[in-house]
Design a protein around this motif. Structure first.
Motif, PDB file in Angstrom:
ATOM      1  N   GLU A   1       0.840  -1.193   0.000  1.00  0.00           N
ATOM      2  CA  GLU A   1       0.000   0.000   0.000  1.00  0.00           C
ATOM      3  C   GLU A   1       0.883   1.255   0.000  1.00  0.00           C
ATOM      4  OE1 GLU A   1      -3.589  -0.293   2.837  1.00  0.00           O
ATOM      5  OE2 GLU A   1      -2.076  -1.639   3.661  1.00  0.00           O
ATOM      6  N   ASN A   2       0.316   2.328  -0.481  1.00  0.00           N
ATOM      7  CA  ASN A   2       0.936   3.655  -0.398  1.00  0.00           C
ATOM      8  C   ASN A   2       2.276   3.740  -1.117  1.00  0.00           C
ATOM      9  OD1 ASN A   2      -1.245   4.357   1.244  1.00  0.00           O
ATOM     10  ND2 ASN A   2      -0.138   3.868   3.122  1.00  0.00           N
ATOM     11  N   GLU A   3       2.462   2.942  -2.167  1.00  0.00           N
ATOM     12  CA  GLU A   3       3.656   3.063  -3.002  1.00  0.00           C
ATOM     13  C   GLU A   3       3.342   3.809  -4.296  1.00  0.00           C
ATOM     14  OE1 GLU A   3       6.158  -0.882  -1.534  1.00  0.00           O
ATOM     15  OE2 GLU A   3       5.491  -0.734  -3.617  1.00  0.00           O
ATOM     16  N   THR A   4       2.286   4.599  -4.266  1.00  0.00           N
ATOM     17  CA  THR A   4       1.820   5.331  -5.444  1.00  0.00           C
ATOM     18  C   THR A   4       1.763   6.813  -5.130  1.00  0.00           C
ATOM     19  OG1 THR A   4       0.492   3.440  -6.147  1.00  0.00           O
ATOM     20  CG2 THR A   4      -0.087   5.568  -7.086  1.00  0.00           C
ATOM     21  N   VAL A   5       2.124   7.641  -6.107  1.00  0.00           N
ATOM     22  CA  VAL A   5       2.013   9.084  -5.946  1.00  0.00           C
ATOM     23  C   VAL A   5       0.770   9.553  -6.697  1.00  0.00           C
ATOM     24  CG1 VAL A   5       3.500   9.590  -7.935  1.00  0.00           C
ATOM     25  CG2 VAL A   5       3.219  11.295  -6.132  1.00  0.00           C
ATOM     26  N   TYR A   6       0.021  10.480  -6.077  1.00  0.00           N
ATOM     27  CA  TYR A   6      -1.238  10.975  -6.629  1.00  0.00           C
ATOM     28  C   TYR A   6      -1.092  12.456  -6.971  1.00  0.00           C
ATOM     29  CZ  TYR A   6      -3.137   6.610  -4.862  1.00  0.00           C
ATOM     30  OH  TYR A   6      -3.366   5.282  -4.630  1.00  0.00           O
ATOM     31  N   TYR A   7      -1.479  12.796  -8.200  1.00  0.00           N
ATOM     32  CA  TYR A   7      -1.439  14.179  -8.664  1.00  0.00           C
ATOM     33  C   TYR A   7      -2.864  14.657  -8.943  1.00  0.00           C
ATOM     34  CZ  TYR A   7       3.622  13.997  -9.425  1.00  0.00           C
ATOM     35  OH  TYR A   7       4.982  13.894  -9.258  1.00  0.00           O
ATOM     36  N   TYR A   8      -3.177  15.838  -8.463  1.00  0.00           N
ATOM     37  CA  TYR A   8      -4.450  16.494  -8.755  1.00  0.00           C
ATOM     38  C   TYR A   8      -4.120  17.824  -9.421  1.00  0.00           C
ATOM     39  CZ  TYR A   8      -9.113  18.497  -8.009  1.00  0.00           C
ATOM     40  OH  TYR A   8     -10.358  19.066  -8.186  1.00  0.00           O
ATOM     41  N   ASP A   9      -4.413  17.924 -10.718  1.00  0.00           N
ATOM     42  CA  ASP A   9      -4.041  19.107 -11.509  1.00  0.00           C
ATOM     43  C   ASP A   9      -2.548  19.413 -11.382  1.00  0.00           C
ATOM     44  OD1 ASP A   9      -6.385  19.648 -12.791  1.00  0.00           O
ATOM     45  OD2 ASP A   9      -7.081  21.159 -11.376  1.00  0.00           O
ATOM     46  N   GLY A  10      -1.725  18.375 -11.391  1.00  0.00           N
ATOM     47  CA  GLY A  10      -0.285  18.551 -11.352  1.00  0.00           C
ATOM     48  C   GLY A  10       0.288  18.770  -9.972  1.00  0.00           C
ATOM     49  N   VAL A  11      -0.543  18.715  -8.918  1.00  0.00           N
ATOM     50  CA  VAL A  11      -0.093  18.946  -7.548  1.00  0.00           C
ATOM     51  C   VAL A  11      -0.130  17.622  -6.788  1.00  0.00           C
ATOM     52  CG1 VAL A  11      -0.514  20.183  -5.398  1.00  0.00           C
ATOM     53  CG2 VAL A  11      -0.967  21.306  -7.595  1.00  0.00           C
ATOM     54  N   VAL A  12       0.952  17.310  -6.070  1.00  0.00           N
ATOM     55  CA  VAL A  12       0.996  16.084  -5.274  1.00  0.00           C
ATOM     56  C   VAL A  12       0.047  16.222  -4.084  1.00  0.00           C
ATOM     57  CG1 VAL A  12       2.447  14.590  -3.859  1.00  0.00           C
ATOM     58  CG2 VAL A  12       3.367  15.598  -5.948  1.00  0.00           C
ATOM     59  N   VAL A  13      -0.831  15.221  -3.904  1.00  0.00           N
ATOM     60  CA  VAL A  13      -1.806  15.258  -2.811  1.00  0.00           C
ATOM     61  C   VAL A  13      -1.652  14.050  -1.887  1.00  0.00           C
ATOM     62  CG1 VAL A  13      -3.512  16.731  -3.935  1.00  0.00           C
ATOM     63  CG2 VAL A  13      -3.527  14.274  -4.396  1.00  0.00           C
ATOM     64  N   ASN A  14      -0.471  13.448  -1.868  1.00  0.00           N
ATOM     65  CA  ASN A  14      -0.230  12.341  -0.930  1.00  0.00           C
ATOM     66  C   ASN A  14      -0.111  12.856   0.504  1.00  0.00           C
ATOM     67  OD1 ASN A  14       0.594  11.186  -3.574  1.00  0.00           O
ATOM     68  ND2 ASN A  14       1.112   9.420  -2.299  1.00  0.00           N
TER      69      ASN A  14
END
Length: 846
Positions: A191-204
Motif C-alpha cells: 500500500e501507499n507506493e503510489t504518488v497521486y497528482y491532482y491538476d499537477g499537484v501532489v496530494v499524498n
C-alpha cells in the motif's frame, strides 16, 4: 541564506526569466501540413479550437503544439489560398504525442466552407514507452462505479487491500487498522507506493501515506491516467505507480452543469446499504470578466455499509450469554463524506494562463472490529479533513516552448478515537469476555496533522524536431504532528512536532526519430530529504549519545523506448530505479516528546516499535517489455511482461538494549520480488458498443507482509498477503442512439487471498476465487433543453457471497477448528464481501 529566501529567489527567477517549461499533465500534437500533391506548406496556421493554442508550420510543413491538456478537441489548419480543414474528436493523452496530418485543397471560391473530418486513432501509439491506462470523462461515465477508487480497480495490475484476519489479531492489537491508506496494490507493491497528482499537484499524505480517492466523484475529472509500471523521471517518491487526475483547463465561452443523485434505500432492505449520493458541477465564464472561467463542484456521499454491530436493550449478563429482546442495529463500517471543489482560470493573453483551484473534504468513517460486535460504540471513529489550495501560472513562449510555476498548500488532519476527552474513558470500565467486549472502549487514540507547502517549476522545449527537453524542480516544506495516546490514563505513547524538508529535480529528453520510428525517453531524477530529527546513534544503547540524522539524497535513472515491429505493431521497453522515502510515521515511530530522555526512545513504553534514526529510502528496480498492436480498425491489444525487485523495505526486528530490555525496531530488513504479465484488449465505440478486457498474471513474494510483524526467516520469501496470481476485468458498454438507451456490464474474477495453514510454509494455501458482476441500465431523454438520464446500477448482480478470508486451521470462513470458540465468535461477517446492492438515480446536464 534562509530557505524561505531561497524559495522566493527561485520563484522570482521563474517569472522574470522564462525558462522553457513542461506541464505535468500536458500532451502534444504534431504533424505535417501538405498540399494534395504532398508538397509541404510552410507558414500554415494550425489551431486547437477553444484552447487558444496553435502553431505555424516550418519550411518542411511540420508543426508542433506543446502543453495541450488531455481531452478531445477539434483542430483546424488554415492558409490563404487553401480550403481550411478541421479534424474533430482528436484525442490527446497526457505526456504522449498525438500525430495529425493535413492535406489542404486549393481554394476555388473565396470563403469556401471548412472541410470537416473525423480523427482516426492511429494503429499504435508510437511514443508509448511506458504503459499508461488513460480514461476521458466520457469513458468514465459508462463504467458502473461510484468513485475514483472503484475506477482504478477496473485497471490491469491493481488489486484492493483486504484485511485477512480479525482487527484485534493484527499487530499492536490492531491499533493501526484505522490509519489512512490508499488501500491499493499496484503490480504487487505494498500500500501507499503510489504518488497521486491532482491538476499537477501532489496530494499524498506524507505522514501516513496515500490519498482519499473516495472523495473524487464522477464529474470531477476531465481525464484520468494510471502508470502502474515504469514511468518518467518527473514523477518521484513512488515505487509502484502514478495516478494523474486533471480537471478542466481551458477558458469556457458557455455555461454547462452536471448533477447526479442516487440511492439504494428505496424499500428493499436486502439490496440496500442506506447509501445516498449527490454530486453537482457548474462551469462557465465569469460575468463581466473577459477571458475568465470558473468551475465549482460538490459531492455529498453517505453509506452505512454492510457490517453491523448490535445493542440488546435487555442485556444484563456480563458473560455475554443473555441477548434478549430485539437488538438495535448499528452500522460499524459506515462512511460519510462531503467534498467541495473549485477552480478559476484567467487568460489575459493567449499565451498566459493563471489558475487558482483546490478542494476541501470532510470524511467520517468506521471500522468493523468483531470483538466489539456487541459494543459497537466502543470502537473508534475516524475523521479525515483534507484541504488543497494551489496557484498555477502557465506561460507559452512559443508553440515549442513554455513553462509552469505552481504554488500549493495541502494539509490533512487525521483523528481516530472513541472520545476526545480523557474523562469520558473513565465512565465505563473495561468489561468483556475472551470473545467480545461489553463495556468500555477500544484503546485507540490518534490525532495528527500533515502539511505540505510546495513550490514547483516545470519546463520543456522542443529544441529540434527530434529532441524535446524536459526539466523541473520541486521544493517542499513539510509539517508532521502526531499524538498517540493510551486512553487508559491518556498518557502519550507517541508525541512529536517535526518539520522535514524535501527537494526534487529531474531532467529528461524525449527523442522522436521519425524516419526510424524510434522513440526514446531518457531521464534522471534527483531527490533530497531531510527528516530534521535527532536520534540515538546506537539503538542497542538507548541512553547513549544523540546525533542529528543526515539528510538522504539519491539519483534515479529512467529509460523507455518504443519502435515499430510491423505496420500495426510496436515494441516497447522500460527500465528505471524508483526510490521512495518511507512515510514519516515509520521514520518517527516511537518518538515521544513527553519522555524525559527525548529524543531518545523509551524501550519500556509499549509503542509497537521504535524506528532506527538512520532509516534509508525503500528501493525498487522496475523492468517491463511489451507489444501494442492494432487487431482491427477499432480493436487494440497490449501485452506487457514486468519484473520488480524491491529492497530496503521497512520491517520489524528484535533488538536487545544493553540494559537487557528487548524491543521491536523498524529497520530496512525486508525485500520482495514481483513478476507477471498483463494482457489488455480494448474496442473503441462502434456498432453501438465499446469494451475492454484486461488480464493479469503475477506472483508477489515478500519476506514479510506486515510492517509490525517480525519475519519468520529473513532469508526466504513467500506469497504476500495481497498476492492474487490471476486478475481479470471486463466491461461491455452498449448504447443505441436512436432510442437513447444503453447498458453497461462490468465483471471481475480474481484468485483468493493466501493464508498459512502450516507455519513452516507461510501463505502456501489459498482461499476461493472472488468474482463480481455489475450491471448499469440507463435511458437518455431531454426536457426543456436539458439532458436527463435515468439509470439503475446493480452491484454483485448474482448476489455472490465472496469470501475475503478463511480460518487457517479449517480453511473455511465462519468455522474454525477450535471447539472452545463459539459459533457467534467465529462467524465474523468481515470474512465475506458485500451482497447485492441496487441503486437508482437521475443525472442532468447541459
Amino acid at each position: 541564506m534562509k530557505l524561505s529566501t531561497l524559495l522566493a529567489i527561485i520563484a522570482l527567477i521563474a517569472l522574470l526569466f522564462p525558462i522553457e517549461a513542461f506541464s505535468q499533465n500536458a500532451g502534444k500534437i504534431s504533424g505535417v501540413v501538405a498540399t494534395e500533391a504532398g508538397d509541404p506548406l510552410p507558414g500554415c496556421n494550425v489551431i486547437i479550437e477553444g484552447l487558444s493554442l496553435g502553431a505555424a508550420t516550418d519550411l518542411d510543413g511540420v508543426f508542433i503544439i506543446l502543453n495541450v491538456p488531455p481531452g478531445t478537441y477539434t483542430v483546424q489548419a488554415e492558409m490563404i489560398g487553401y480550403r481550411p480543414e478541421a479534424v474533430q474528436n482528436v484525442k490527446v493523452m497526457g505526456n504522449l504525442t498525438t500525430k495529425l496530418n493535413f492535406r489542404l485543397k486549393e481554394t476555388v471560391i473565396e470563403g469556401e466552407a471548412v472541410q470537416v473530418s473525423d480523427y482516426r486513432i492511429p494503429a499504435v501509439q508510437k511514443d508509448l514507452t511506458y504503459k499508461v491506462q488513460a480514461l476521458t470523462a466520457d469513458e468514465i461515465k459508462v463504467v458502473p462505479i461510484s468513485s475514483a477508487y472503484d475506477l482504478i480497480l477496473t485497471q490491469a495490475g491493481v488489486t484492493r487491500q483486504v484485511l485477512t484476519q480479525p482487527v484485534s489479531s493484527l499487530p499492536v492489537f490492531g491499533q493501526y487498522a484505522t490509519i489512512p491508506s490508499d488501500g491499493l496494490h499496484f503490480r504487487g507493491g505494498r500500500e501507499n507506493e503510489t504518488v497521486y497528482y491532482y491538476d499537477g499537484v501532489v496530494v499524498n499524505d506524507g505522514l501516513w501515506g496515500g490519498f482519499s480517492l473516495d472523495n473524487i466523484g464522477e464529474y470531477t475529472l476531465n481525464s484520468f491516467e494510471i502508470y502502474s509500471g515504469t514511468f518518467a523521471p518527473r514523477f518521484g517518491e513512488a515505487m509502484s505507480g502514478v495516478v494523474n487526475m486533471t480537471t478542466f483547463s481551458s477558458v469556457l465561452k458557455t455555461y454547462n452543469f452536471y448533477a447526479k443523485g442516487y440511492t439504494d434505500n428505496f424499500g428493499v432492505d436486502d439490496w440496500s446499504n442506506k447509501t445516498y449520493s449527490g454530486e453537482f458541477n457548474l462551469r462557465g465564464p465569469i460575468p463581466g470578466l473577459k477571458n475568465t472561467s470558473f468551475s465549482f463542484g460538490m459531492r455529498d456521499y453517505t453509506t452505512d455499509g454492510y457490517l453491523f454491530g448490535y445493542l440488546y436493550p435487555n442485556y444484563v449478563d456480563s458473560e455475554g450469554k443473555d441477548f434478549s429482546g430485539t437488538p438495535e442495529e448499528v452500522p460499524m463500517q459506515y462512511s460519510d463524506n462531503l467534498t467541495f471543489l473549485g477552480k478559476l482560470l484567467y487568460q489575459p493573453r493567449s499565451n498566459m494562463t493563471f489558475s487558482i483551484g483546490g478542494f476541501t473534504s470532510e470524511t467520517q468513517r468506521g471500522l468493523y472490529n468483531h470483538y466489539f460486535k456487541y459494543n459497537p460504540y466502543g470502537t473508534p471513529r475516524v475523521y479525515l479533513n483534507d484541504y488543497l489550495g494551489y496557484f498555477q501560472f502557465k506561460h507559452i513562449l512559443s508553440s515549442k516552448t513554455f513553462y509552469n510555476l505552481t504554488l500549493a498548500h495541502y494539509s490533512r488532519n487525521f483523528q481516530s478515537y472513541v472520545w476526545d476527552n480523557a474523562e469520558y474513558y473513565a465512565v465505563l470500565p473495561q468489561n468483556g469476555s475472551a470473545e467480545f467486549s461489553f463495556n468500555g472502549e477500544d484503546w485507540v487514540y490518534f490525532d495528527s496533522d500533515f502539511v505540505r507547502n510546495e513550490v514547483a517549476v516545470d519546463f520543456a522545449s522542443q529544441v529540434t524536431t527530434t529532441h524535446e527537453i524536459q526539466a523541473g524542480a520541486t521544493f517542499d516544506l513539510l509539517k508532521t504532528y502526531l499524538e498517540r495516546r493510551n486512553p487508559d490514563g491518556f498518557s502519550y505513547l507517541e508525541w512529536y512536532d517535526l518539520s522535514p524538508r524535501k527537494y526534487g529535480a529531474y531532467l529528461g529528453d524525449k527523442m522522436e526519430f521519425e524516419k526510424m520510428g524510434l522513440i526514446v525517453n531518457v531521464g534522471l531524477r534527483f531527490d533530497y530529504i531531510d527528516p530534521n530529527r535527532e536520534y540515538v546513534a546506537d539503538i542497542t544503547n538507548v541512553e547513549g549519545p544523540v546525533e542529528k540524522v543526515d539528510p538522504r539524497y539519491y539519483f534515479t535513472p529512467r529509460l523507455g523506448l518504443s519502435f515499430p515491429i510491423a505496420e500495426r505493431a510496436a515494441f516497447r521497453f522500460g527500465y528505471g530505479h524508483y526510490y521512495q522515502y518511507p512515510d514519516f510515521y515509520k521514520i518517527y515511530q516511537g518518538l515521544n516528546a513527553s519522555y524525559s530522555g527525548y529524543p531518545r526512545p523509551n524501550p519500556r513504553l509499549d509503542t509497537g516499535a521504535i524506528a532506527r534514526g538512520d532509516l534509508l529510502e525503500e528501493r525498487t528496480i522496475n523492468y517491463e517489455a511489451g507489444v501494442q498492436t492494432q487487431v482491427t480498425d477499432v480493436i487494440s491489444l497490449d501485452v506487457v511482461g514486468f519484473y520488480r525487485k524491491t529492497s530496503n523495505l521497512i520491517g520489524t526486528t528484535l533488538v536487545e538494549d544493553v540494559s537487557g530490555v528487548q524491543m521491536n525496531v523498524f529497520d530496512n530488513i525486508n525485500y520482495a520480488t514481483v513478476k507477471g504479465i498483463e494482457i489488455s484488449l480494448k474496442k473503441r465505440f462502434s456498432n453501438n458498443f465499446s469494451s475492454f478486457v484486461n488480464y493479469t498474471f503475477s506472483k508477489t513474494l515478500v519476506s514479510s507482509s506486515y510492517l509490525f510483524q517480525r519475519p519468520q526467516d529473513i532469508s526466504r520469501t513467500f506469497p504476500a498477503d495481497w498476492d492474487q496470481p490471476h486478475l481479470l476485468n471486463l466491461n461491455l458498454a452498449f448504447y443505441f442512439p436512436g432510442s437513447k438507451w444503453g447498458f453497461s456490464v462490468y465483471g471481475s474474477a480474481q484468485s483468493g487471498f493466501p493464508y498459512t495453514a502450516n507455519s513452516f510454509q507461510p501463505n502456501a494455501e489459498r482461499g476461493p476465487w472472488i468474482s463480481q458482476l455489475d450491471l448499469m441500465l440507463y435511458k437518455d431523454f431531454s426536457l426543456w433543453g436539458i439532458n436527463e438520464q435515468f439509470f439503475v446500477r446493480i452491484f454483485n448482480l448474482p448476489n455472490r457471497r465472496n469470501i475475503w478470508w478463511v480460518y487457517a486451521d479449517s480453511g473455511r470462513p465462519g468455522v474454525d477448528a477450535n471447539p472452545a470458540t463459539s459459533d457467534d465468535y467465529t462467524n465474523n461477517p468481515a470474512m465475506w464481501g458485500p451482497g447485492r446492492r441496487v441503486q437508482i438515480g437521475l443525472s442532468v446536464s447541459k
